[in-house]
Design a protein around this motif. Structure first.
Motif, PDB file in Angstrom:
ATOM      1  N   ASN A  92      49.115   8.590 -30.895  1.00 43.00           N
ATOM      2  CA  ASN A  92      47.372   8.032 -30.152  1.00 43.00           C
ATOM      3  C   ASN A  92      48.189   8.452 -28.195  1.00 43.00           C
ATOM      4  OD1 ASN A  92      45.566   5.778 -28.702  1.00 43.00           O
ATOM      5  ND2 ASN A  92      44.681   7.380 -29.993  1.00 43.00           N
ATOM      6  N   VAL A  93      47.892   9.343 -28.287  1.00 42.88           N
ATOM      7  CA  VAL A  93      48.059   9.126 -26.501  1.00 42.88           C
ATOM      8  C   VAL A  93      46.369   9.317 -25.847  1.00 42.88           C
ATOM      9  CG1 VAL A  93      47.794  11.383 -24.210  1.00 42.88           C
ATOM     10  CG2 VAL A  93      48.887  11.328 -26.969  1.00 42.88           C
ATOM     11  N   SER A  94      46.222   7.937 -24.930  1.00 40.03           N
ATOM     12  CA  SER A  94      45.032   7.769 -23.397  1.00 40.03           C
ATOM     13  C   SER A  94      45.510   7.200 -22.344  1.00 40.03           C
ATOM     14  CB  SER A  94      43.611   6.855 -24.382  1.00 40.03           C
ATOM     15  OG  SER A  94      45.162   5.933 -24.762  1.00 40.03           O
TER      16      SER A  94
ATOM     17  N   LEU B  49      48.874   6.240 -18.764  1.00 42.71           N
ATOM     18  CA  LEU B  49      49.813   7.233 -19.514  1.00 42.71           C
ATOM     19  C   LEU B  49      49.829   6.064 -20.421  1.00 42.71           C
ATOM     20  CD1 LEU B  49      49.829   9.449 -21.338  1.00 42.71           C
ATOM     21  CD2 LEU B  49      51.459   9.842 -20.456  1.00 42.71           C
TER      22      LEU B  49
ATOM     23  N   ILE C   6      50.807   5.847 -24.640  1.00 45.00           N
ATOM     24  CA  ILE C   6      51.209   6.540 -26.220  1.00 45.00           C
ATOM     25  C   ILE C   6      51.431   4.982 -27.321  1.00 45.00           C
ATOM     26  CG2 ILE C   6      52.510   7.943 -26.813  1.00 45.00           C
ATOM     27  CD1 ILE C   6      51.503   9.269 -25.234  1.00 45.00           C
TER      28      ILE C   6
ATOM     29  N   TYR D 247      52.588   4.274 -30.796  1.00 45.35           N
ATOM     30  CA  TYR D 247      53.393   5.019 -32.243  1.00 45.35           C
ATOM     31  C   TYR D 247      53.966   3.631 -33.466  1.00 45.35           C
ATOM     32  CZ  TYR D 247      56.515   7.944 -34.987  1.00 45.35           C
ATOM     33  OH  TYR D 247      57.016   8.176 -36.030  1.00 45.35           O
TER      34      TYR D 247
ATOM     35  N   ARG E 204      53.672   0.054 -28.668  1.00 46.10           N
ATOM     36  CA  ARG E 204      52.934   0.810 -27.519  1.00 46.10           C
ATOM     37  C   ARG E 204      54.068   0.848 -26.132  1.00 46.10           C
ATOM     38  NH1 ARG E 204      46.462  -1.582 -26.948  1.00 46.10           N
ATOM     39  NH2 ARG E 204      45.903  -0.116 -28.925  1.00 46.10           N
TER      40      ARG E 204
ATOM     41  N   GLU F  61      47.281  14.366 -19.692  1.00 49.45           N
ATOM     42  CA  GLU F  61      47.301  13.943 -21.119  1.00 49.45           C
ATOM     43  C   GLU F  61      47.827  15.035 -21.584  1.00 49.45           C
ATOM     44  OE1 GLU F  61      43.866  11.394 -23.718  1.00 49.45           O
ATOM     45  OE2 GLU F  61      42.617  12.326 -21.577  1.00 49.45           O
TER      46      GLU F  61
ATOM     47  N   ALA G 214      50.786  15.526 -22.416  1.00 48.71           N
ATOM     48  CA  ALA G 214      51.906  14.169 -23.273  1.00 48.71           C
ATOM     49  C   ALA G 214      51.666  14.668 -24.757  1.00 48.71           C
ATOM     50  CB  ALA G 214      50.935  12.963 -22.673  1.00 48.71           C
ATOM     51  N   GLU G 215      49.828  15.391 -24.626  1.00 48.56           N
ATOM     52  CA  GLU G 215      49.507  15.950 -26.136  1.00 48.56           C
ATOM     53  C   GLU G 215      50.404  17.370 -26.457  1.00 48.56           C
ATOM     54  OE1 GLU G 215      45.230  16.998 -25.657  1.00 48.56           O
ATOM     55  OE2 GLU G 215      44.881  14.596 -26.060  1.00 48.56           O
TER      56      GLU G 215
ATOM     57  N   ILE H 269      54.491  16.252 -27.619  1.00 49.03           N
ATOM     58  CA  ILE H 269      54.459  15.171 -28.727  1.00 49.03           C
ATOM     59  C   ILE H 269      53.760  16.372 -30.046  1.00 49.03           C
ATOM     60  CG2 ILE H 269      52.802  13.755 -30.221  1.00 49.03           C
ATOM     61  CD1 ILE H 269      52.369  12.397 -27.774  1.00 49.03           C
TER      62      ILE H 269
END
Length: 407
Positions: free
Chosen positions: A7-9, A27, A29, A31, A35, A72, A75-76, A79
């Motif tokens: 999850n990216v936010s 940011l 992340i 997983y 976190r 963001e 980062a996506e 990933i």
């Protein structure tokens, strides 16, 4: 947004509240339940954060929204290419390097261990002291906590503790080095660097360097001491510092038989051995009857070339043990010299540091050129020597300026 189980936010970090109610935007992340937060360099308060997430923010908030959207998206994209996902691989892809330090304490710890492995025990102790002071101010410090606001508050706290602005500078120069290393290792964002022009400028103290006048030096030489006493030993080693180009206790302790001949004592300042390894500056101090008497009284008789002259340390000592012995010996000398100075009535604390400054001051007052003083002190250039004398001896300056109105 989710990429598989990642999850990216971008979120405000409520743990790191700043002045004015602002929160750093991080940011985040996530997983497999873990976190990790990474700084973006942007801050916002609750109202600003709501505006950033609205349809049409304006001005600076619009710029922030575009900036965090770009972070963001990056980062996506990173990933997407990491299968299977790992934080280590993400950090390497996103920052170009693996994150080395998660907290300021870990960054300091790594630097201290590196210094100790190089036998730089004094410098390591200096960094440890700075680290302890920073963590007394704030118990847990993330690297991203170190911003201009943090530095200003730390300065105010140090001064509130009764310490000097010089102490602030000493601690924050260590911190600045740590941040520079963290940037190089990818643990701190370069654009978040808080030091420099139009940012936080590290203060520099204006120390008035103190030295004895020649008549005061005479009082030290003539001060009576019981034979074989600690006071006599302290006085003799203080005089040795004064007569031998301001040599410090570290270098005195490390003098070996090969460094002494019938006419001189030669040494390389321990302080510069590492920085001047390729071109070491050998300092030569002339022997005289006073120096000869001190060598005869406290030195070993005909020491071998590799044997320490004064026995303050032994060849079998580890670097850490040797440094501890030298520090203890220096404290002993300073303790007894302080008592002597108080008994004589000096208006300064008599230390080995005063002996070095007195050597330099009296040397120049005798008419010796600055270049000779620079060579004698072991300075790499005359500019260093000129800085060394800046602010020297306020009383002497007042005396010299009388000539301006000596009509």
């Amino acid at each position: 947004m989710k990429k598989g189980r990642v999850n990216v936010s971008i979120v405000p970090d409520a743990r790191r509240k700043k002045e004015g109610g602002k929160l750093p935007l991080k940011l985040r992340i996530t997983y497999k339940g873990e976190r990790r937060y990474y700084g973006t360099g942007f801050d916002a308060n609750e109202e600003e954060w709501a505006a950033i997430n609205s349809a049409g923010p304006r001005g600076e908030l619009r710029r922030i929204k575009a900036g965090i959207a770009e972070i963001e998206k990056k980062a996506e994209d990173c990933i997407e290419k990491i299968v299977p996902f790992s934080f280590k691989q993400f950090e390497k892809a996103f920052f170009g390097k693996e994150i080395q330090f998660e907290t300021l304490k870990l960054a300091f710890k790594a630097q201290i261990e590196q210094l100790e492995s190089n036998d730089q025990w004094g410098t390591a102790a200096f960094y440890r002291t700075a680290c302890n002071a920073l963590h007394r101010f704030k118990a847990k410090i993330a690297l991203e906590d170190v911003d201009q606001d943090f530095l200003r508050k730390f300065e105010k706290w140090i001064l509130g503790e009764g310490l000097s602005i010089t102490t602030v500078g000493i601690y924050l120069r260590a911190l600045r080095t740590i941040l520079n290393i963290a940037i190089d290792k990818g643990s701190f964002r370069k654009d978040a660097y808080p030091f420099g022009k139009r940012k936080y400028v590290i203060p520099t103290g204006k120390n008035i360097k103190k030295a004895l006048a020649i008549d005061q030096i005479k009082k030290v030489f003539e001060y009576p001491t019981p034979s074989g006493s600690f006071l006599e030993q302290a006085k003799d080693f203080w005089i040795l510092t004064y007569l031998c180009n301001g040599i410090n206790m570290m270098d005195i302790a490390r003098l070996k038989g090969k460094d002494i001949d019938a006419k001189s004592i030669r040494f390389i300042r321990e302080k510069t051995k590492r920085t001047k390894r390729g071109d070491p500056l050998i300092i030569t101090a002339a022997r005289n009857p006073h120096v000869n008497a001190i060598l005869a009284k406290w030195g070993k008789k005909s020491p071998a070339e590799e044997e320490y002259v004064f026995g303050i340390i032994e060849d079998s000592d580890t670097p850490k043990v040797a440094r501890a012995k030298i520090q203890q010996f220096t404290k002993l000398v300073n303790k007894w010299m302080k008592r002597m100075g108080e008994d004589i009535g000096f208006n300064l604390t008599l230390t080995t540091y005063v002996a070095r400054h007195s050597f330099a001051t009296i040397l120049l007052r005798s008419g010796a050129p600055m270049t000779f003083a620079s060579q004698s002190l072991g300075h790499s250039n005359v500019i260093t020597t000129q800085k060394y004398f800046a602010g020297f001896d306020l009383e002497a300056q007042a005396e010299y300026t009388k000539a301006l109105v000596n009509f």
